[in-house]
Write a protein that holds these residues in place. Structure first.
Motif, short mmCIF file in Angstrom:
data_model
loop_
_atom_site.label_atom_id
_atom_site.label_comp_id
_atom_site.label_asym_id
_atom_site.label_seq_id
_atom_site.Cartn_x
_atom_site.Cartn_y
_atom_site.Cartn_z
N UNK A 43 136.60 -25.92 -45.05
CA UNK A 43 136.54 -25.60 -43.63
C UNK A 43 137.65 -26.30 -42.86
N UNK A 44 138.23 -27.33 -43.43
CA UNK A 44 139.24 -28.09 -42.73
C UNK A 44 140.65 -27.53 -42.92
N UNK A 45 140.76 -26.45 -43.67
CA UNK A 45 142.05 -25.77 -43.83
C UNK A 45 141.90 -24.34 -43.39
N UNK A 46 142.75 -23.89 -42.47
CA UNK A 46 142.69 -22.54 -41.94
C UNK A 46 144.03 -21.87 -42.20
N UNK A 67 151.47 -26.22 -41.23
CA UNK A 67 152.26 -26.16 -42.45
C UNK A 67 152.76 -24.73 -42.61
N UNK A 68 154.08 -24.55 -42.72
CA UNK A 68 154.66 -23.22 -42.91
C UNK A 68 154.97 -23.01 -44.39
N UNK A 121 146.04 -26.33 -40.06
CA UNK A 121 146.47 -24.94 -39.93
C UNK A 121 147.67 -24.69 -40.84
N UNK A 122 147.58 -23.63 -41.62
CA UNK A 122 148.66 -23.21 -42.51
C UNK A 122 149.07 -21.80 -42.10
N UNK A 123 150.36 -21.59 -41.86
CA UNK A 123 150.89 -20.27 -41.53
C UNK A 123 151.81 -19.84 -42.67
N UNK A 162 145.61 -15.96 -29.94
CA UNK A 162 144.25 -15.71 -29.44
C UNK A 162 143.26 -15.59 -30.58
N UNK A 163 143.64 -14.89 -31.65
CA UNK A 163 142.76 -14.74 -32.80
C UNK A 163 142.51 -16.08 -33.48
N UNK A 164 143.56 -16.86 -33.64
CA UNK A 164 143.42 -18.16 -34.29
C UNK A 164 142.58 -19.10 -33.44
N UNK A 165 142.83 -19.12 -32.16
CA UNK A 165 142.07 -19.97 -31.25
C UNK A 165 140.58 -19.64 -31.32
N UNK A 166 140.27 -18.37 -31.25
CA UNK A 166 138.87 -17.94 -31.29
C UNK A 166 138.22 -18.31 -32.62
#
Length: 260
Positions: free
Chosen positions: A4-7, A33-34, A127-129, A234-238
């Motif tokens: 849960x701590x990695x998105x 992290x990119x 957060x990983x993109x 917005x999607x990530x924030x939600x």
């Protein structure tokens, strides 16, 4: 690390669609992290030769990516929140073509995510993109993604952007420049073939996404880069806010057990 701590947010699309630019904007807005899919390309001497034309084919799904390596890295990211120590990127070597967004757009989302991080505290996820021209086509990888976006642009726009590029640097220090006719004979057919399963009747250019798809379509030129930043943020924030609320509700249950 608790998963849960990695998105993980993934951005797919054809070469030249704007996926790398969007990923880098997100990386500036949200400390993250990119991960660039080009870093999973096989070694130069392992890229297959197209027997029809005699050139290396860097775009066909089967040979364009070292799929085993990519899966190992995302398995590790999902489990630990970091990439393996041996993984490295050569993205900085490639030509960087900026597509700016408004300062107000960037600052507004920076502020919103900063406030969300303060509210979440230790529950705020890593957060990983990630982005790539084939990042959404491998189920063994996409099973790790929490959000998926596909940027669709038209043939003429994509071809023009590809032709204007000088080429691509490889991990070994080489440089790849498209041979004459490479776009029409390799790049475009490979793009359509790889992404056909994502769309109704395989219509990548104009079709709807298959029913129940977890992918969200970002259509250009209807959407500017500011629009795409707004949509993805917005999607990530939600999603982060909902996961925080869900975790809080679970912690409030007797003995911390989830409701059945």
């Amino acid at each position: 690390m608790d998963s849960r701590q990695t998105f993980i947010l993934a951005i797919g699309g054809a070469t030249g669609s704007g996926k790398t630019t969007l990923a880098k904007h997100l990386g500036r807005i949200i400390p993250s992290l990119l991960v660039f899919q080009d870093d999973f390309a096989p070694a130069e001497d392992q890229v297959p030769i197209d027997p029809r034309y005699g050139w290396q084919d860097w775009d066909a799904k089967d040979g364009a990516i070292d799929w085993a390596k990519q899966r190992r890295v995302f398995d590790t990211i999902r489990e630990t929140g970091v990439v393996p120590e041996e993984h490295s990127s050569h993205d900085h070597l490639n030509e960087q073509v900026p597509v700016e967004i408004q300062d107000e757009t960037e600052q507004r989302w920076k502020d919103k995510f900063a406030r969300l991080s303060e509210r979440c505290g230790e529950a705020y996820p890593k957060v990983v993109v990630t982005e790539g021209f084939l990042i959404l086509v491998d189920p063994a990888t996409t099973r790790h993604f929490d959000l998926q976006f596909f940027i669709r642009a038209d043939y003429d726009t994509l071809k023009d952007r590809r032709i204007k590029r000088q080429g691509y640097h490889t991990a070994e220090g080489g440089f790849w420049k498209d041979p004459e006719g490479y776009w029409d004979k390799c790049v475009w057919p490979a793009y359509l073939s790889a992404h056909a399963p994502l769309f109704v009747d395989g219509n990548v250019e104009q079709g709807d996404l298959t029913p129940g798809s977890p992918v969200e379509l970002l259509q250009t030129p209807e959407l500017s880069m500011d629009d795409m930043v707004n949509r993805t943020c917005a999607q990530l924030y939600e999603a982060i806010e909902q996961s925080r609320t869900g975790a809080a509700e679970e912690d409030d249950r007797p003995n911390g057990h989830s409701a059945l």
